[in-house]
Motif scaffolding. Structure first.
Motif, PDB file in Angstrom:
ATOM      1  N   LYS A 249      49.851 -19.947 -13.206  1.00  0.00           N
ATOM      2  CA  LYS A 249      48.669 -20.232 -12.043  1.00  0.00           C
ATOM      3  C   LYS A 249      47.962 -19.023 -11.363  1.00  0.00           C
ATOM      4  O   LYS A 249      47.070 -19.085 -11.109  1.00  0.00           O
ATOM      5  CB  LYS A 249      49.469 -21.164 -11.022  1.00  0.00           C
ATOM      6  CG  LYS A 249      48.417 -21.599  -9.794  1.00  0.00           C
ATOM      7  CD  LYS A 249      49.360 -22.382  -8.562  1.00  0.00           C
ATOM      8  CE  LYS A 249      48.506 -22.576  -7.534  1.00  0.00           C
ATOM      9  NZ  LYS A 249      48.963 -23.008  -6.396  1.00  0.00           N
ATOM     10  N   TYR A 254      45.439 -22.665 -15.470  1.00  0.00           N
ATOM     11  CA  TYR A 254      45.695 -23.920 -14.672  1.00  0.00           C
ATOM     12  C   TYR A 254      46.389 -24.996 -15.722  1.00  0.00           C
ATOM     13  O   TYR A 254      47.231 -25.745 -15.210  1.00  0.00           O
ATOM     14  CB  TYR A 254      44.375 -24.549 -13.847  1.00  0.00           C
ATOM     15  CG  TYR A 254      44.250 -23.446 -12.678  1.00  0.00           C
ATOM     16  CD1 TYR A 254      45.192 -22.517 -12.359  1.00  0.00           C
ATOM     17  CD2 TYR A 254      43.100 -23.619 -11.994  1.00  0.00           C
ATOM     18  CE1 TYR A 254      44.713 -21.651 -11.293  1.00  0.00           C
ATOM     19  CE2 TYR A 254      42.721 -22.722 -11.031  1.00  0.00           C
ATOM     20  CZ  TYR A 254      43.615 -21.783 -10.527  1.00  0.00           C
ATOM     21  OH  TYR A 254      43.235 -20.921  -9.533  1.00  0.00           O
ATOM     22  N   ALA A 257      49.538 -24.049 -16.668  1.00  0.00           N
ATOM     23  CA  ALA A 257      50.338 -23.924 -15.698  1.00  0.00           C
ATOM     24  C   ALA A 257      51.039 -25.493 -15.313  1.00  0.00           C
ATOM     25  O   ALA A 257      52.375 -25.899 -15.034  1.00  0.00           O
ATOM     26  CB  ALA A 257      49.817 -23.760 -14.256  1.00  0.00           C
ATOM     27  N   GLU A 258      50.170 -26.502 -15.311  1.00  0.00           N
ATOM     28  CA  GLU A 258      50.375 -27.959 -15.147  1.00  0.00           C
ATOM     29  C   GLU A 258      51.499 -28.428 -16.093  1.00  0.00           C
ATOM     30  O   GLU A 258      52.503 -29.059 -16.030  1.00  0.00           O
ATOM     31  CB  GLU A 258      49.118 -28.641 -14.924  1.00  0.00           C
ATOM     32  CG  GLU A 258      49.493 -30.282 -14.955  1.00  0.00           C
ATOM     33  CD  GLU A 258      48.097 -31.103 -14.790  1.00  0.00           C
ATOM     34  OE1 GLU A 258      48.282 -32.188 -14.807  1.00  0.00           O
ATOM     35  OE2 GLU A 258      47.178 -30.506 -14.444  1.00  0.00           O
ATOM     36  N   ASN A 277      55.163 -27.523  -6.659  1.00  0.00           N
ATOM     37  CA  ASN A 277      54.100 -26.553  -7.139  1.00  0.00           C
ATOM     38  C   ASN A 277      53.075 -27.387  -7.836  1.00  0.00           C
ATOM     39  O   ASN A 277      51.762 -26.889  -7.820  1.00  0.00           O
ATOM     40  CB  ASN A 277      54.826 -25.282  -8.081  1.00  0.00           C
ATOM     41  CG  ASN A 277      55.384 -24.340  -7.105  1.00  0.00           C
ATOM     42  OD1 ASN A 277      55.206 -24.076  -6.038  1.00  0.00           O
ATOM     43  ND2 ASN A 277      56.602 -23.842  -7.688  1.00  0.00           N
ATOM     44  N   LEU A 281      49.051 -27.301  -6.976  1.00  0.00           N
ATOM     45  CA  LEU A 281      48.178 -26.853  -8.120  1.00  0.00           C
ATOM     46  C   LEU A 281      47.016 -28.265  -8.105  1.00  0.00           C
ATOM     47  O   LEU A 281      45.695 -27.872  -8.520  1.00  0.00           O
ATOM     48  CB  LEU A 281      48.678 -26.879  -9.551  1.00  0.00           C
ATOM     49  CG  LEU A 281      47.678 -26.682 -10.691  1.00  0.00           C
ATOM     50  CD1 LEU A 281      46.879 -25.388 -10.554  1.00  0.00           C
ATOM     51  CD2 LEU A 281      48.668 -26.737 -12.051  1.00  0.00           C
ATOM     52  N   LYS A 284      44.748 -27.909  -5.383  1.00  0.00           N
ATOM     53  CA  LYS A 284      43.852 -26.780  -5.638  1.00  0.00           C
ATOM     54  C   LYS A 284      42.550 -27.377  -6.657  1.00  0.00           C
ATOM     55  O   LYS A 284      41.343 -26.668  -6.440  1.00  0.00           O
ATOM     56  CB  LYS A 284      44.362 -25.772  -6.159  1.00  0.00           C
ATOM     57  CG  LYS A 284      43.746 -24.387  -6.270  1.00  0.00           C
ATOM     58  CD  LYS A 284      44.501 -23.128  -6.865  1.00  0.00           C
ATOM     59  CE  LYS A 284      43.692 -21.992  -7.032  1.00  0.00           C
ATOM     60  NZ  LYS A 284      43.186 -21.316  -5.737  1.00  0.00           N
TER      61      LYS A 284
END
Length: 398
Positions: A249, A254, A257-258, A277, A281, A284
């Motif tokens: 992230k 992204y 990250a997910e 977290n 995300l 965001k």
């Protein structure tokens, strides 16, 4: 990682939370998806990661100590006490605590500085050299956070279990005559549940700590190498995958990250850090309807945890929202009035509001509650400063 000898409040592994069971989905493409990004974190210079042998290896001084003090027919309980006395008594090694000292067994022994994980590694290596029947345990402690720059770090806890050769198990806590070697008597006294972990999981925790530390210091290539090593050393260790998610992230990856967050959650449904977290995300990315149920679930799980309220207080203090910080510190104290850190947080917040009498009262309470010599000295110095400030103000007015 707090202890009778020195300041030992958190036994790691570290999990990072960037600011602040429902069926939350795991990796969208399933756990078989490639969760590594080697091409994006290629180091400019070669990174040498400590091997298992290097982490647990003893040097000549350590072997000599084992031969001199532990190679006897004493019960394991007695050997454990001798070992701890040698490590922490001022007349011997006198190791002190440093939260950033993620070091190997021999480095800890020679430098006389270690964090809780490194203390555990060193004690294990010495006990194993002495032929003691020793194993690792992870303790299921409540979530506990500490701020480091833009991050909140949450820490787990590990200790050692020593068994007698004849199969008789006694328990050794430093400071008590019992056969669990634990570097946090507060945890031991609370009798939190624990479970055995294998050596490779402990290694993964060590690498995870190194990666988390590098990430805090913005050394992203180094962080990636250590976190990848942690996830490969024990691919069921959820914290490493969650920290990889944070790293991705921070670097704008992204989707990866997910995937990393969801994989961490699939391995540990109570990994509230990765859930939180993930919610950040999703926010965001404007996916509010997906984030809100996760946040509600986390709040219900954490609302009775005093350390959660301390986290909210720390966040408010960091953002200079001092009335909110005081409210949350007081709530944490209401839930647990034995933690000196809560009173210290309250004291520094009152100080920011120029409420010196209240700040001094809270500092006195913090000093009274801490048993760690280093921390106590720091608190006394701050208290003396407050007393001086109050005296100066009084003289000025009169």
């Amino acid at each position: 990682m707090k202890n009778r000898f020195y300041s030992l409040l958190f036994c790691l592994p570290l999990l990072l939370a960037c600011q602040s069971n429902q069926n939350f989905q795991a990796t969208q493409n399933g756990p078989q998806v490639n969760l590594y990004l080697d091409s994006h974190f290629y180091p400019e210079n070669p990174i040498v990661i400590e091997t298992e042998q290097e982490i647990f290896q003893l040097d000549d001084d350590m072997r000599a100590m084992v031969q001199a003090k532990l190679m006897n027919n004493l019960p394991a309980q007695k050997k454990a006490i001798i070992l701890l006395e040698h490590l922490f008594d001022e007349e011997n090694i006198a190791i002190s605590y440093s939260g950033n000292a993620n070091v190997t067994a021999s480095q800890a022994y020679q430098s006389k500085i270690a964090n809780c994980m490194s203390l555990t590694i060193m004690a294990y290596a010495l006990a194993e050299e002495a032929g003691m029947n020793v194993s690792f345990q992870e303790v299921d402690v409540p979530e506990y956070w500490v701020r480091n720059g833009q991050y909140n770090l949450i820490a787990g806890h590990v200790n050692l279990l020593v068994k007698e050769d004849k199969g008789i198990s006694r328990y050794v806590i430093w400071g008590d005559k019992t056969t669990r070697i634990d570097f946090d008597p507060f945890v031991a006294k609370k009798h939190f549940p624990s479970h055995a972990i294998k050596k490779h999981t402990l290694l993964a925790m060590f690498y995870n700590n190194k990666g988390a530390e590098a990430m805090v210091n913005n050394n992203y290539s180094i962080a990636y190498q250590y976190l990848k090593k942690a996830s490969q050393t024990d691919n069921q260790f959820a914290s490493a995958w969650g920290n990889l998610g944070i790293l991705y992230k921070l670097n704008g990856h992204y989707t990866m990250a997910e995937n990393a967050y969801r994989h961490a959650i699939s391995l540990d449904s109570k990994n509230y850090t990765s859930l939180g977290n993930l919610a950040l995300l999703l926010h965001k990315q404007g996916r509010v309807s997906e984030a809100q149920p996760i946040e509600e679930f986390i709040y219900r799980a954490r609302v009775k945890n005093p350390y959660y309220h301390a986290l909210l207080a720390n966040e408010a203090y960091f953002n200079q929202l001092y009335p909110q910080a005081i409210k949350h510190y007081k709530k944490a104290i209401q839930l647990n009035d034995e933690q000196h850190e809560f009173y210290f947080g309250l004291a520094k917040t009152y100080y920011q509001q120029n409420k010196l009498p209240l700040a001094k009262k809270a500092m006195n309470k913090a000093v009274a509650l801490t048993r760690a010599k280093d921390t106590q000295r720091q608190y006394i110095a701050k208290l003396n400063f407050l007393l001086y400030q109050g005296s100066t103000d009084h003289d000025t007015r009169h």
